[in-house]
Design a protein around this motif. Structure first.
Motif, PDB file in Angstrom:
ATOM      1  N   GLU A   1      -7.631  -1.425  -0.087  1.00  0.00           N
ATOM      2  CA  GLU A   1      -6.625  -0.529   0.470  1.00  0.00           C
ATOM      3  C   GLU A   1      -5.302  -0.641  -0.277  1.00  0.00           C
ATOM      4  OE1 GLU A   1      -6.762   1.642   3.296  1.00  0.00           O
ATOM      5  OE2 GLU A   1      -4.676   2.139   2.839  1.00  0.00           O
ATOM      6  N   TYR A   2      -5.058  -1.798  -0.858  1.00  0.00           N
ATOM      7  CA  TYR A   2      -3.742  -2.117  -1.408  1.00  0.00           C
ATOM      8  C   TYR A   2      -3.730  -1.995  -2.927  1.00  0.00           C
ATOM      9  CZ  TYR A   2      -3.122  -3.892   3.273  1.00  0.00           C
ATOM     10  OH  TYR A   2      -3.045  -3.995   4.635  1.00  0.00           O
ATOM     11  N   GLY A   3      -2.675  -1.371  -3.433  1.00  0.00           N
ATOM     12  CA  GLY A   3      -2.587  -1.149  -4.863  1.00  0.00           C
ATOM     13  C   GLY A   3      -1.743  -2.163  -5.608  1.00  0.00           C
TER      14      GLY A   3
ATOM     15  N   TYR B   1      -6.455  -1.218   6.830  1.00  0.00           N
ATOM     16  CA  TYR B   1      -5.480  -2.261   6.494  1.00  0.00           C
ATOM     17  C   TYR B   1      -6.149  -3.601   6.180  1.00  0.00           C
ATOM     18  CZ  TYR B   1      -6.500  -3.211  11.361  1.00  0.00           C
ATOM     19  OH  TYR B   1      -7.150  -3.449  12.534  1.00  0.00           O
TER      20      TYR B   1
ATOM     21  N   TRP C   1      -0.130  -6.271  -5.682  1.00  0.00           N
ATOM     22  CA  TRP C   1      -0.335  -7.638  -5.211  1.00  0.00           C
ATOM     23  C   TRP C   1       0.701  -8.567  -5.823  1.00  0.00           C
ATOM     24  CZ3 TRP C   1      -4.155  -9.010  -1.731  1.00  0.00           C
ATOM     25  CH2 TRP C   1      -5.072  -7.999  -1.419  1.00  0.00           C
TER      26      TRP C   1
ATOM     27  N   TYR D   1      -0.681   4.411  -0.386  1.00  0.00           N
ATOM     28  CA  TYR D   1      -1.562   5.505   0.035  1.00  0.00           C
ATOM     29  C   TYR D   1      -2.403   5.016   1.203  1.00  0.00           C
ATOM     30  CZ  TYR D   1      -0.365   7.489  -4.504  1.00  0.00           C
ATOM     31  OH  TYR D   1       0.313   7.978  -5.579  1.00  0.00           O
ATOM     32  N   TYR D   2      -1.754   4.770   2.326  1.00  0.00           N
ATOM     33  CA  TYR D   2      -2.410   4.143   3.465  1.00  0.00           C
ATOM     34  C   TYR D   2      -3.488   5.049   4.059  1.00  0.00           C
ATOM     35  CZ  TYR D   2      -2.900   1.757   7.960  1.00  0.00           C
ATOM     36  OH  TYR D   2      -3.386   1.106   9.054  1.00  0.00           O
TER      37      TYR D   2
ATOM     38  N   ASP E   1       0.856  -1.186   0.000  1.00  0.00           N
ATOM     39  CA  ASP E   1       0.000   0.000   0.000  1.00  0.00           C
ATOM     40  C   ASP E   1       0.894   1.239   0.000  1.00  0.00           C
ATOM     41  OD1 ASP E   1      -2.630   1.133   2.296  1.00  0.00           O
ATOM     42  OD2 ASP E   1      -1.852   1.972   0.432  1.00  0.00           O
TER      43      ASP E   1
END
Length: 125
Positions: free
Chosen positions: A111-113, A106, A115, A101-102, A99
């Motif tokens: 949330e995560y860009g 979580y 993987w 841009y937290y 991530d």
């Protein structure tokens, strides 16, 4: 862009341990958090654990709390998921996520860009 490579999955018996690794490369200077999610056949991808990259704060799903430990090696740009007392319900593909841009959420897939490709963990009874 951040690239993530997971390793360490495998086939184990109930009660055994495994350690997953996730190595990050590319534009990692802006990385703010890393997480692990898992997806079992026919189920949604679910949150497992997360760690804030600068402060090291850790977060866990209730289902793994006390059994799994997430940690990080900042110079190596790698995080680890130590999984103890594994049981068949832990069987899934485990995905590492990063991530940049937290926002504090979580536990959300969105949330995560970035993987990884996933690593299979199979626990036999």
């Amino acid at each position: 862009q951040v690239q993530l490579i997971e390793s360490g999955g495998g086939l184990v018996q109930a009660g055994d341990s495994l350690r997953l690794s996730c190595a990050a490369s590319g534009r990692t200077s802006g990385m703010e958090a890393m997480g692990w999610f898992r997806q079992a056949p026919g189920k949604e991808r679910e949150f497992v654990a997360a760690i804030l990259w600068r402060g090291g704060n850790t977060y866990y799903a209730d289902s793994v709390k006390g059994r799994f430990t997430i940690s990080r090696d900042v110079p190596k740009k790698t995080n680890y998921l130590q999984m103890n007392s594994l049981n068949p319900e832990d069987t899934a593909i485990y995905y590492c996520a990063a991530d940049v841009y937290y926002s504090g959420k979580y536990y959300l897939v969105g949330e995560y860009g970035y993987w990884g490709q996933g690593t299979q963990v199979t626990v036999s009874s």
